[in-house]
Design a protein around this motif. Structure first.
Motif, PDB file in Angstrom:
ATOM      1  N   VAL A  62       0.676  -1.260  -0.114  1.00 35.08           N
ATOM      2  CA  VAL A  62      -0.044  -0.473  -0.341  1.00 35.08           C
ATOM      3  C   VAL A  62       1.078   0.908   0.224  1.00 35.08           C
ATOM      4  O   VAL A  62       0.281   2.592  -0.721  1.00 35.08           O
ATOM      5  CB  VAL A  62      -1.271  -0.172   0.921  1.00 35.08           C
ATOM      6  N   THR A  63       1.686   1.244   1.047  1.00 36.28           N
ATOM      7  CA  THR A  63       2.825   2.199   0.530  1.00 36.28           C
ATOM      8  C   THR A  63       3.494   2.584  -0.589  1.00 36.28           C
ATOM      9  O   THR A  63       3.839   4.009  -0.836  1.00 36.28           O
ATOM     10  CB  THR A  63       3.660   2.542   1.898  1.00 36.28           C
ATOM     11  N   MET A 111       8.532  -2.436   7.527  1.00 32.71           N
ATOM     12  CA  MET A 111       7.843  -2.894   6.185  1.00 32.71           C
ATOM     13  C   MET A 111       6.826  -1.123   5.323  1.00 32.71           C
ATOM     14  O   MET A 111       7.576  -1.356   4.001  1.00 32.71           O
ATOM     15  CB  MET A 111       7.066  -3.654   6.131  1.00 32.71           C
ATOM     16  N   VAL A 112       6.116  -0.204   5.712  1.00 29.81           N
ATOM     17  CA  VAL A 112       6.686   1.198   5.696  1.00 29.81           C
ATOM     18  C   VAL A 112       7.300   1.411   4.966  1.00 29.81           C
ATOM     19  O   VAL A 112       7.390   2.253   4.071  1.00 29.81           O
ATOM     20  CB  VAL A 112       5.867   2.194   6.796  1.00 29.81           C
ATOM     21  N   LEU A 113       8.780   1.704   5.664  1.00 22.23           N
ATOM     22  CA  LEU A 113       9.785   2.186   4.614  1.00 22.23           C
ATOM     23  C   LEU A 113      10.473   1.759   3.829  1.00 22.23           C
ATOM     24  O   LEU A 113      11.200   2.542   2.758  1.00 22.23           O
ATOM     25  CB  LEU A 113      11.411   2.573   5.969  1.00 22.23           C
ATOM     26  N   LEU A 114      10.408   0.223   3.793  1.00 20.94           N
ATOM     27  CA  LEU A 114      10.405  -0.547   2.562  1.00 20.94           C
ATOM     28  C   LEU A 114       9.449   0.459   1.413  1.00 20.94           C
ATOM     29  O   LEU A 114      10.437   0.059   0.388  1.00 20.94           O
ATOM     30  CB  LEU A 114      10.428  -1.675   3.448  1.00 20.94           C
ATOM     31  N   GLY A 115       8.691   0.271   1.907  1.00 24.07           N
ATOM     32  CA  GLY A 115       7.694   0.927   0.503  1.00 24.07           C
ATOM     33  C   GLY A 115       7.539   1.688   0.519  1.00 24.07           C
ATOM     34  O   GLY A 115       7.215   2.260  -1.079  1.00 24.07           O
ATOM     35  N   ALA A 394      -2.302  -4.093 -10.586  1.00 23.16           N
ATOM     36  CA  ALA A 394      -2.986  -5.499 -11.883  1.00 23.16           C
ATOM     37  C   ALA A 394      -1.971  -6.903 -10.952  1.00 23.16           C
ATOM     38  O   ALA A 394      -3.438  -7.897 -10.769  1.00 23.16           O
ATOM     39  CB  ALA A 394      -2.357  -5.623 -13.121  1.00 23.16           C
ATOM     40  N   GLY A 395      -1.708  -6.917 -10.081  1.00 25.82           N
ATOM     41  CA  GLY A 395      -0.797  -7.405  -9.650  1.00 25.82           C
ATOM     42  C   GLY A 395      -1.445  -8.112  -8.487  1.00 25.82           C
ATOM     43  O   GLY A 395      -2.199  -8.512  -7.843  1.00 25.82           O
ATOM     44  N   ALA A 396      -1.666  -7.122  -7.568  1.00 30.69           N
ATOM     45  CA  ALA A 396      -2.603  -7.116  -6.188  1.00 30.69           C
ATOM     46  C   ALA A 396      -3.721  -7.676  -6.465  1.00 30.69           C
ATOM     47  O   ALA A 396      -4.515  -8.865  -6.172  1.00 30.69           O
ATOM     48  CB  ALA A 396      -2.802  -5.359  -6.045  1.00 30.69           C
ATOM     49  N   LEU A 397      -4.371  -7.074  -7.464  1.00 31.25           N
ATOM     50  CA  LEU A 397      -6.008  -7.042  -8.230  1.00 31.25           C
ATOM     51  C   LEU A 397      -5.886  -9.158  -8.235  1.00 31.25           C
ATOM     52  O   LEU A 397      -6.145  -9.417  -8.217  1.00 31.25           O
ATOM     53  CB  LEU A 397      -6.628  -6.830  -9.328  1.00 31.25           C
ATOM     54  N   THR A 398      -4.704  -9.746  -8.907  1.00 32.56           N
ATOM     55  CA  THR A 398      -4.665 -11.020  -9.787  1.00 32.56           C
ATOM     56  C   THR A 398      -4.196 -11.778  -8.708  1.00 32.56           C
ATOM     57  O   THR A 398      -5.196 -12.959  -9.053  1.00 32.56           O
ATOM     58  CB  THR A 398      -3.438 -10.795 -10.742  1.00 32.56           C
TER      59      THR A 398
END
Length: 447
Positions: A62-63, A111-115, A394-398
């Motif tokens: 999401v980030t 994980m937010v910083l990584l995003g 598209a990856g998230a939806l798939t």
């Protein structure tokens, strides 16, 4: 000017830029490769439930998606080097937190910083390379070879990192059990699974230093908070307008979305397939790690062959068509062999896995070469961020759709059909006339 790389008519700065771009790609993607194998296991070793682990990765995704376009605009306004260096700083901090944190909130923050670092880095390095080469050799400069080498360096770094990330914890557990001693000496702040992630943080610091020293770019007007706040939304709006009205850019985005969906399906379905082939979770995980490493190698080979693919196919558009078509054929092969565990279908499935990665590797540099010839320097990083956003969305939806389907041939075959439709977008050639190159890309930089 001839388009062959390394000829006397090619400016030395272009060759230097190509080499430095490859080094930047390798240094940036080696840390994610190091963290890829141990990260989920490290989370669970810290006592995190799988639902919490899924939440960590959702926070990352999401980030990255939210910041993708604004950070691309920031690079177009502020410059490639400072944004890329900031990405490295955030990634180094994120990996250090993930390696050492023991509770949920610090891990979420990591994980937010990584995003955020992923979003910041999704376009500046490639935009810097194209800006520099066009400044040295003009708007018609040969780009494909450098883009292919950068993509090959990325795949090689991921493959190397995956092997090191999986092997270091195992080595620390051998012999006198150095891993147990390390955990005891640090009050379990550093586990054997933490070591590759910490090594990734160190590599990120090297990356930041290299970017600051090596990636020189033409001077820009001094940035003020007001100019940045005014410039970034304008750059984002310009990138969105370009994606809406330009046929070639729209093809890049749509075929990129199809490729993003295919990769998501591949990453989601392959581990279960590997477990079914081997009959156990541990052996399946080992097979998947080997397949992932081999896949990165295939992608690197495909990227290296991208200029040859363009020459053999007759154009960049046809090379993209062939590359994505090969990927669709590989997915179809995975689908057709999904119902059998016989050794021959299993070998064909491995062949299909490699074919997908090889095709994507060959298509990517050719597709981006076409994109850079159409997009002006003032919107280049924004366009790359828009492409990345299309792939991730598209990856998230798939992933959601494929995860809801019954395992078997259908998810593979549907994904293959979507990717084939993305490939068929490139059947017709488009007008290659590019907009006027912005003045910021025509000043010869010190390389």
């Amino acid at each position: 000017m001839t388009e062959s790389p390394g000829t006397p008519t090619e400016h030395a700065g272009a060759r230097t830029a190509r080499r430095r771009y490859g080094v930047v790609c390798a240094l940036f993607w080696l840390p994610p490769g190091l963290a890829m194998a141990p990260l989920v296991l490290l989370f669970t070793e810290r006592g995190m439930a799988l639902t919490a682990v899924a939440g960590f990765f959702a926070a990352h995704s999401v980030t990255a998606a939210v910041l993708e376009l604004p950070t691309g605009g920031l690079s177009d306004v502020l410059g490639r080097r400072p944004v890329l260096a900031l990405a490295g700083v955030l990634d180094a901090a994120a990996l250090a937190i993930l390696a050492l944190a023991t509770t949920a909130w610090p891990l979420t923050a990591g994980m937010v910083l990584l995003g955020a670092g992923r979003a910041l880095a999704s376009g500046p390095a490639e935009a810097w390379y194209v800006d520099t080469v066009q400044a040295c050799d003009g708007p018609g400069a040969e780009l494909r070879t450098g883009l292919a080498r950068g993509s090959a360096a990325t795949s090689g770094a991921l493959a190397t990192g995956l092997l090191l990330g999986g092997g270091l914890p195992w080595l620390l557990g051998r012999g006198p059990d150095l891993g147990a001693r390390l955990a005891e000496a640090t009050s379990r702040a550093v586990l054997p699974l933490s070591v590759p992630v910490l090594l990734g943080a160190v590599v990120e610091i090297v990356f930041v230093c290299y970017v600051l020293v090596a990636l020189r770019e033409p001077p820009r007007p001094p940035a003020t908070p007001r100019s940045v706040l005014r410039g970034v939304p304008g750059a984002v709006r310009g990138g969105l307008r370009l994606g809406g009205r330009d046929v070639l850019v729209r093809r890049v985005l749509l075929s990129g979305a199809a490729a993003g969906g295919a990769l998501a399906a591949l990453e989601l379905l392959t581990p279960g397939r590997a477990r079914a082939l081997t009959g156990g979770a541990e052996s399946g995980a080992l097979l998947y790690a080997a397949l992932a490493c081999a896949g990165f190698v295939c992608a690197g080979v495909g990227s290296h062959l991208a200029p040859l693919a363009s020459r053999v196919a007759g154009s960049g558009e046809r090379a993209v068509l062939c590359g994505l078509g090969a990927g669709a054929a590989g997915l179809a092969l995975l689908g057709l062999t999904a119902l059998s565990s016989h050794p021959l279908p299993a070998a064909l499935a491995v062949l299909g896995f490699g074919l997908v990665q090889l095709g994507f590797g060959a298509a990517g540099p050719n597709q981006n070469d076409l994109l850079h010839r159409r997009v002006p320097g003032t919107a280049r990083a924004t366009a790359l961020s828009l492409q990345s956003l299309a792939q991730q969305s598209a990856g998230a939806l798939t992933g959601v759709l494929v995860g809801a389907m019954t395992p078997g041939p259908l998810p593979w075959l549907l994904t293959a059909a979507v990717l084939l439709s993305g490939a068929l977008l490139w059947m017709r050639r488009t007008d290659r006339t590019a907009p006027a190159v912005n003045s910021s890309t025509t000043t010869r930089p010190a390389v």
